[in-house]
Scaffold this motif. Sequence first.
Motif, PDB file in Angstrom:
ATOM      1  N   ALA A 143      87.959  16.167  71.688  1.00  0.00           N
ATOM      2  CA  ALA A 143      87.663  15.765  73.063  1.00  0.00           C
ATOM      3  C   ALA A 143      88.191  14.364  73.358  1.00  0.00           C
ATOM      4  O   ALA A 143      88.745  14.107  74.434  1.00  0.00           O
ATOM      5  N   ALA A 144      88.025  13.437  72.416  1.00  0.00           N
ATOM      6  CA  ALA A 144      88.523  12.079  72.616  1.00  0.00           C
ATOM      7  C   ALA A 144      90.040  12.079  72.776  1.00  0.00           C
ATOM      8  O   ALA A 144      90.581  11.404  73.657  1.00  0.00           O
ATOM      9  N   ALA A 145      90.714  12.861  71.938  1.00  0.00           N
ATOM     10  CA  ALA A 145      92.178  12.947  72.034  1.00  0.00           C
ATOM     11  C   ALA A 145      92.604  13.550  73.371  1.00  0.00           C
ATOM     12  O   ALA A 145      93.585  13.115  73.976  1.00  0.00           O
ATOM     13  N   ALA A 146      91.843  14.539  73.847  1.00  0.00           N
ATOM     14  CA  ALA A 146      92.182  15.192  75.113  1.00  0.00           C
ATOM     15  C   ALA A 146      92.021  14.234  76.294  1.00  0.00           C
ATOM     16  O   ALA A 146      92.857  14.208  77.209  1.00  0.00           O
ATOM     17  N   VAL A 147      90.951  13.449  76.281  1.00  0.00           N
ATOM     18  CA  VAL A 147      90.721  12.498  77.380  1.00  0.00           C
ATOM     19  C   VAL A 147      91.806  11.429  77.395  1.00  0.00           C
ATOM     20  O   VAL A 147      92.341  11.074  78.454  1.00  0.00           O
ATOM     21  N   VAL A 148      92.150  10.913  76.216  1.00  0.00           N
ATOM     22  CA  VAL A 148      93.198   9.897  76.137  1.00  0.00           C
ATOM     23  C   VAL A 148      94.549  10.481  76.576  1.00  0.00           C
ATOM     24  O   VAL A 148      95.322   9.828  77.284  1.00  0.00           O
ATOM     25  N   ALA A 149      94.818  11.724  76.168  1.00  0.00           N
ATOM     26  CA  ALA A 149      96.064  12.373  76.583  1.00  0.00           C
ATOM     27  C   ALA A 149      96.116  12.545  78.099  1.00  0.00           C
ATOM     28  O   ALA A 149      97.162  12.337  78.725  1.00  0.00           O
ATOM     29  N   ALA A 150      94.981  12.912  78.702  1.00  0.00           N
ATOM     30  CA  ALA A 150      94.923  13.067  80.157  1.00  0.00           C
ATOM     31  C   ALA A 150      95.183  11.728  80.845  1.00  0.00           C
ATOM     32  O   ALA A 150      95.938  11.644  81.821  1.00  0.00           O
ATOM     33  N   HIS A 151      94.553  10.673  80.332  1.00  0.00           N
ATOM     34  CA  HIS A 151      94.749   9.342  80.895  1.00  0.00           C
ATOM     35  C   HIS A 151      96.214   8.922  80.798  1.00  0.00           C
ATOM     36  O   HIS A 151      96.807   8.435  81.771  1.00  0.00           O
ATOM     37  N   ASN A 152      96.812   9.117  79.627  1.00  0.00           N
ATOM     38  CA  ASN A 152      98.197   8.696  79.429  1.00  0.00           C
ATOM     39  C   ASN A 152      99.167   9.494  80.292  1.00  0.00           C
ATOM     40  O   ASN A 152     100.160   8.958  80.790  1.00  0.00           O
ATOM     41  N   HIS A 153      98.875  10.782  80.469  1.00  0.00           N
ATOM     42  CA  HIS A 153      99.722  11.621  81.328  1.00  0.00           C
ATOM     43  C   HIS A 153      99.696  11.110  82.764  1.00  0.00           C
ATOM     44  O   HIS A 153     100.755  10.959  83.397  1.00  0.00           O
ATOM     45  N   VAL A 154      98.507  10.829  83.257  1.00  0.00           N
ATOM     46  CA  VAL A 154      98.382  10.326  84.636  1.00  0.00           C
ATOM     47  C   VAL A 154      99.049   8.966  84.770  1.00  0.00           C
ATOM     48  O   VAL A 154      99.749   8.695  85.762  1.00  0.00           O
ATOM     49  N   LEU A 155      98.849   8.110  83.778  1.00  0.00           N
ATOM     50  CA  LEU A 155      99.460   6.781  83.824  1.00  0.00           C
ATOM     51  C   LEU A 155     100.978   6.879  83.871  1.00  0.00           C
ATOM     52  O   LEU A 155     101.626   6.189  84.673  1.00  0.00           O
ATOM     53  N   ARG A 156     101.553   7.749  83.047  1.00  0.00           N
ATOM     54  CA  ARG A 156     103.007   7.907  83.056  1.00  0.00           C
ATOM     55  C   ARG A 156     103.498   8.426  84.402  1.00  0.00           C
ATOM     56  O   ARG A 156     104.538   7.981  84.904  1.00  0.00           O
ATOM     57  N   GLN A 157     102.753   9.372  84.989  1.00  0.00           N
ATOM     58  CA  GLN A 157     103.159   9.892  86.294  1.00  0.00           C
ATOM     59  C   GLN A 157     103.095   8.807  87.359  1.00  0.00           C
ATOM     60  O   GLN A 157     103.960   8.731  88.243  1.00  0.00           O
ATOM     61  N   TRP A 158     102.082   7.961  87.280  1.00  0.00           N
ATOM     62  CA  TRP A 158     101.954   6.847  88.229  1.00  0.00           C
ATOM     63  C   TRP A 158     103.117   5.871  88.061  1.00  0.00           C
ATOM     64  O   TRP A 158     103.712   5.413  89.044  1.00  0.00           O
ATOM     65  N   LEU A 159     103.452   5.553  86.809  1.00  0.00           N
ATOM     66  CA  LEU A 159     104.552   4.630  86.543  1.00  0.00           C
ATOM     67  C   LEU A 159     105.879   5.207  87.025  1.00  0.00           C
ATOM     68  O   LEU A 159     106.690   4.511  87.641  1.00  0.00           O
ATOM     69  N   LYS A 160     106.101   6.498  86.754  1.00  0.00           N
ATOM     70  CA  LYS A 160     107.343   7.134  87.176  1.00  0.00           C
ATOM     71  C   LYS A 160     107.458   7.212  88.696  1.00  0.00           C
ATOM     72  O   LYS A 160     108.562   7.244  89.244  1.00  0.00           O
ATOM     73  N   SER A 161     106.292   7.247  89.372  1.00  0.00           N
ATOM     74  CA  SER A 161     106.311   7.288  90.842  1.00  0.00           C
ATOM     75  C   SER A 161     106.501   5.905  91.447  1.00  0.00           C
ATOM     76  O   SER A 161     106.532   5.770  92.672  1.00  0.00           O
ATOM     77  N   GLY A 162     106.595   4.883  90.585  1.00  0.00           N
ATOM     78  CA  GLY A 162     106.733   3.524  91.096  1.00  0.00           C
ATOM     79  C   GLY A 162     105.445   2.983  91.667  1.00  0.00           C
ATOM     80  O   GLY A 162     105.450   2.057  92.470  1.00  0.00           O
ATOM     81  N   GLY A 163     104.319   3.559  91.242  1.00  0.00           N
ATOM     82  CA  GLY A 163     103.018   3.107  91.718  1.00  0.00           C
ATOM     83  C   GLY A 163     102.538   3.815  92.970  1.00  0.00           C
ATOM     84  O   GLY A 163     101.520   3.435  93.549  1.00  0.00           O
ATOM     85  N   ALA A 164     103.248   4.863  93.382  1.00  0.00           N
ATOM     86  CA  ALA A 164     102.899   5.560  94.629  1.00  0.00           C
ATOM     87  C   ALA A 164     101.812   6.616  94.433  1.00  0.00           C
ATOM     88  O   ALA A 164     101.072   6.944  95.357  1.00  0.00           O
TER      89      ALA A 164
END
Length: 224
Positions: A143-164
């Motif tokens: 569960a801990a790995a899944a939550v961290v993976a979810a966070h990192n996925h969202v963070l990468r998508q945010w970064l790739k969107s230029g913060g949009a």
Amino acid sequence: MRSALALAALELFAEQGFEATTVDQIADAAGVGRRTFFRYFRSKEDVVFPGHDERLAEVVERLAGADPAADPLLVLGTTAEVVLEMYLAEPEVSLKRFELTREVPSLRDKEIASIDRYQRVFARYLRERFAGEPGGDLRAAVAAAAVVAAHNHVLRQWLKSGGALDAKRSLREAIEHVAEALADRRSAVEQVGDGENVVVGVVRTTAPTGVVLKQLEDALRELR
């Protein structure tokens, strides 16, 4: 000052390269002395990840004070938002860091180590919440790995969107998906009957046959 030093460093790294940039140059660009730099950072590697130690301490404190009756995954979800907010609060620094860590392997390794610290803190919290339950330690790790993976996925998508991207909303949705997936797995097996075990499998109708069989095999193994 911490943010100013980080931004100055990232701009210099982008202009002349990470290895070619010195601490003195970073301090000069921020308009301070060398001693001031070391008051905030131990090295130029640390300047790439400002605030992580403080945020990790905040995460530990939040989990320690969490409502023991609250859903542990939802607790982790709201705590993951605290980590995400660190990136959202300084988008310029976060975006420059994203570009830099993709180019410098040593910084990428440092970023992975930082992520691992959060995952270990999350797993420790879940082990305490799942204490005494069958397979509690494994559930906590997964569960801990899944939550961290979810966070990192969202963070990468945010970064790739230029913060949009609406990162907070996306993270909440991602944590909901994680909670649903883990709940499905947990409800996959129940023991009922008088003297005999009857296995009742609960699976999604859209799940591939191979996935269903694997879940049932794992569940039966736990019953032995």
